[in-house]
Write a protein that holds these residues in place. Structure first.
Motif, PDB file in Angstrom:
ATOM      1  N   LEU A  33       0.887  -1.167  -0.285  1.00 27.44           N
ATOM      2  CA  LEU A  33       0.292   0.021  -0.153  1.00 27.44           C
ATOM      3  C   LEU A  33       1.239   0.927   0.385  1.00 27.44           C
ATOM      4  N   THR A  34       2.237   0.836   0.456  1.00 22.73           N
ATOM      5  CA  THR A  34       2.826   2.234   0.627  1.00 22.73           C
ATOM      6  C   THR A  34       2.962   2.502  -0.728  1.00 22.73           C
ATOM      7  N   SER A  35       3.586   1.330  -0.951  1.00 26.53           N
ATOM      8  CA  SER A  35       4.970   1.559  -2.062  1.00 26.53           C
ATOM      9  C   SER A  35       4.842   2.409  -3.618  1.00 26.53           C
ATOM     10  N   LYS A  36       5.482   3.063  -4.174  1.00 30.35           N
ATOM     11  CA  LYS A  36       5.226   3.995  -4.977  1.00 30.35           C
ATOM     12  C   LYS A  36       5.261   2.762  -5.930  1.00 30.35           C
ATOM     13  N   VAL A  37       6.022   1.750  -6.159  1.00 27.76           N
ATOM     14  CA  VAL A  37       5.388   0.493  -7.471  1.00 27.76           C
ATOM     15  C   VAL A  37       4.297   0.320  -7.414  1.00 27.76           C
ATOM     16  N   LYS A  38       3.602   0.204  -8.061  1.00 26.56           N
ATOM     17  CA  LYS A  38       2.138  -0.859  -8.030  1.00 26.56           C
ATOM     18  C   LYS A  38       2.303  -2.062  -8.992  1.00 26.56           C
ATOM     19  N   VAL A  39       1.214  -2.692  -8.782  1.00 29.90           N
ATOM     20  CA  VAL A  39       0.962  -3.628  -9.179  1.00 29.90           C
ATOM     21  C   VAL A  39      -0.350  -3.745 -10.068  1.00 29.90           C
ATOM     22  N   ILE A  40       0.353  -4.291 -11.094  1.00 29.65           N
ATOM     23  CA  ILE A  40      -0.665  -3.650 -12.737  1.00 29.65           C
ATOM     24  C   ILE A  40      -1.398  -4.346 -12.888  1.00 29.65           C
ATOM     25  N   THR A  41      -2.579  -4.877 -13.586  1.00 29.60           N
ATOM     26  CA  THR A  41      -3.300  -5.992 -14.322  1.00 29.60           C
ATOM     27  C   THR A  41      -2.521  -5.948 -15.852  1.00 29.60           C
ATOM     28  N   ARG A  42      -3.032  -7.476 -16.344  1.00 28.51           N
ATOM     29  CA  ARG A  42      -2.762  -7.408 -17.651  1.00 28.51           C
ATOM     30  C   ARG A  42      -3.573  -5.844 -18.719  1.00 28.51           C
ATOM     31  N   SER A  43      -4.619  -5.478 -18.657  1.00 28.50           N
ATOM     32  CA  SER A  43      -5.425  -4.656 -18.998  1.00 28.50           C
ATOM     33  C   SER A  43      -5.007  -3.816 -18.825  1.00 28.50           C
ATOM     34  N   ILE A  98       7.029  -0.426 -17.241  1.00 27.87           N
ATOM     35  CA  ILE A  98       5.819  -1.594 -16.829  1.00 27.87           C
ATOM     36  C   ILE A  98       7.560  -2.613 -16.428  1.00 27.87           C
ATOM     37  N   VAL A  99       7.713  -2.879 -15.882  1.00 30.80           N
ATOM     38  CA  VAL A  99       8.722  -4.360 -15.364  1.00 30.80           C
ATOM     39  C   VAL A  99       7.739  -5.335 -15.373  1.00 30.80           C
ATOM     40  N   VAL A 100       8.517  -6.151 -16.299  1.00 29.50           N
ATOM     41  CA  VAL A 100       8.095  -7.420 -16.343  1.00 29.50           C
ATOM     42  C   VAL A 100       8.990  -8.452 -16.216  1.00 29.50           C
ATOM     43  N   ASP A 101       8.675  -9.730 -15.914  1.00 29.80           N
ATOM     44  CA  ASP A 101       9.626 -10.589 -15.792  1.00 29.80           C
ATOM     45  C   ASP A 101       8.745 -11.990 -15.804  1.00 29.80           C
ATOM     46  N   ALA A 102       9.671 -13.511 -15.063  1.00 35.58           N
ATOM     47  CA  ALA A 102       8.653 -14.377 -16.053  1.00 35.58           C
ATOM     48  C   ALA A 102       7.344 -14.886 -14.783  1.00 35.58           C
ATOM     49  N   SER A 103       7.026 -14.741 -13.722  1.00 37.22           N
ATOM     50  CA  SER A 103       5.940 -14.739 -13.288  1.00 37.22           C
ATOM     51  C   SER A 103       5.327 -13.342 -12.343  1.00 37.22           C
ATOM     52  N   GLY A 104       6.089 -12.868 -12.548  1.00 39.67           N
ATOM     53  CA  GLY A 104       5.745 -11.447 -11.269  1.00 39.67           C
ATOM     54  C   GLY A 104       5.926 -10.922  -9.890  1.00 39.67           C
ATOM     55  N   MET A 105       7.160 -12.665  -9.687  1.00 37.92           N
ATOM     56  CA  MET A 105       7.416 -12.403  -8.117  1.00 37.92           C
ATOM     57  C   MET A 105       8.566 -11.340  -7.614  1.00 37.92           C
ATOM     58  N   ASN A 106       9.897 -11.187  -8.991  1.00 35.26           N
ATOM     59  CA  ASN A 106      10.970 -11.240  -8.402  1.00 35.26           C
ATOM     60  C   ASN A 106      11.611  -9.739  -9.130  1.00 35.26           C
ATOM     61  N   ALA A 107      10.106  -9.039  -9.379  1.00 32.84           N
ATOM     62  CA  ALA A 107       9.972  -7.889 -10.309  1.00 32.84           C
ATOM     63  C   ALA A 107      10.436  -6.209  -9.442  1.00 32.84           C
ATOM     64  N   GLN A 108       9.553  -6.704  -8.349  1.00 31.11           N
ATOM     65  CA  GLN A 108       9.624  -5.333  -7.199  1.00 31.11           C
ATOM     66  C   GLN A 108      10.887  -4.754  -7.257  1.00 31.11           C
ATOM     67  N   GLU A 109      12.397  -5.296  -6.606  1.00 32.38           N
ATOM     68  CA  GLU A 109      13.486  -4.623  -6.526  1.00 32.38           C
ATOM     69  C   GLU A 109      13.544  -4.081  -7.522  1.00 32.38           C
ATOM     70  N   SER A 110      13.272  -4.688  -9.312  1.00 35.03           N
ATOM     71  CA  SER A 110      13.863  -4.424 -10.082  1.00 35.03           C
ATOM     72  C   SER A 110      13.548  -2.459 -10.346  1.00 35.03           C
ATOM     73  N   ALA A 111      12.012  -2.784  -9.675  1.00 30.66           N
ATOM     74  CA  ALA A 111      10.812  -2.143 -10.168  1.00 30.66           C
ATOM     75  C   ALA A 111      11.398  -0.688  -8.875  1.00 30.66           C
ATOM     76  N   ALA A 112      11.184  -1.120  -7.860  1.00 27.94           N
ATOM     77  CA  ALA A 112      12.055   0.246  -6.653  1.00 27.94           C
ATOM     78  C   ALA A 112      13.295   0.752  -7.243  1.00 27.94           C
ATOM     79  N   LEU A 113      14.141  -0.240  -7.694  1.00 26.28           N
ATOM     80  CA  LEU A 113      15.242   0.556  -8.036  1.00 26.28           C
ATOM     81  C   LEU A 113      15.131   1.523  -8.985  1.00 26.28           C
ATOM     82  N   LEU A 114      14.715   1.199 -10.113  1.00 22.32           N
ATOM     83  CA  LEU A 114      14.148   2.554 -11.070  1.00 22.32           C
ATOM     84  C   LEU A 114      13.461   3.715 -10.695  1.00 22.32           C
ATOM     85  N   THR A 115      12.710   3.811  -9.301  1.00 26.91           N
ATOM     86  CA  THR A 115      12.091   4.822  -8.961  1.00 26.91           C
ATOM     87  C   THR A 115      13.492   5.638  -8.524  1.00 26.91           C
TER      88      THR A 115
END
Length: 143
Positions: A33-43, A98-115
């Motif tokens: 909830l407090t992260s600047k990086v949001k998880v979004i859907t395919r649509s 939009i940061v994408v990985d194989a399963s959506g489980m490991n992209a948060q750290e890279s997305a936070a670094l981009l922010t």
């Protein structure tokens, strides 16, 4: 209340495990909830690509990227992001990323670094490429 105390005294390991799991759920929820990086859907991803000219960053290994990726995706490895070498992505800091990985489980750290590196709008695709291809959305091969 008496029954809870009896349960705790009879099953201390289960009680400690339950409290630990509850704490983990609360911490994970608050971080989301407090992260600047949001998880979004395919649509939401397709909307951002089509309407706001979003840039897709694929974190998978080069061979996996060549087997199939989202159209116009940029292939960057997490190690490249950690070292600060963004390549052609650097000129798109004001566009949605939009940061994408194989399963959506490991992209948060890279997305936070981009922010932290100054990218204004960074998001992560929920369920990654697995979810994308599971919905039969288009993937481009090669490159």
């Amino acid at each position: 209340m008496q029954e809870i105390m009896q349960f705790v005294s009879r099953h201390p390991i289960l009680s400690i495990a339950w409290v630990g799991l509850l704490a983990a759920v609360i911490v994970t929820t608050l971080k989301g909830l407090t992260s600047k990086v949001k998880v979004i859907t395919r649509s939401q991803v397709t909307h951002l690509i089509n309407k706001e000219d979003a840039v897709v960053v694929d974190l998978r290994q080069r061979d996996d990227f060549r087997k199939g990726h989202i159209t116009n995706a940029v292939n960057l490895l997490p190690t490249e992001i950690k070292s600060g070498s963004f390549g052609e992505l650097d000129k798109h800091k004001s566009r949605p990323v939009i940061v994408v990985d194989a399963s959506g489980m490991n992209a948060q750290e890279s997305a936070a670094l981009l922010t932290k590196a100054g990218f204004e709008r960074v998001m992560v695709l929920k369920e990654g490429i697995a979810g994308w291809s599971g919905e039969n959305l288009p993937l481009v091969r090669g490159k």
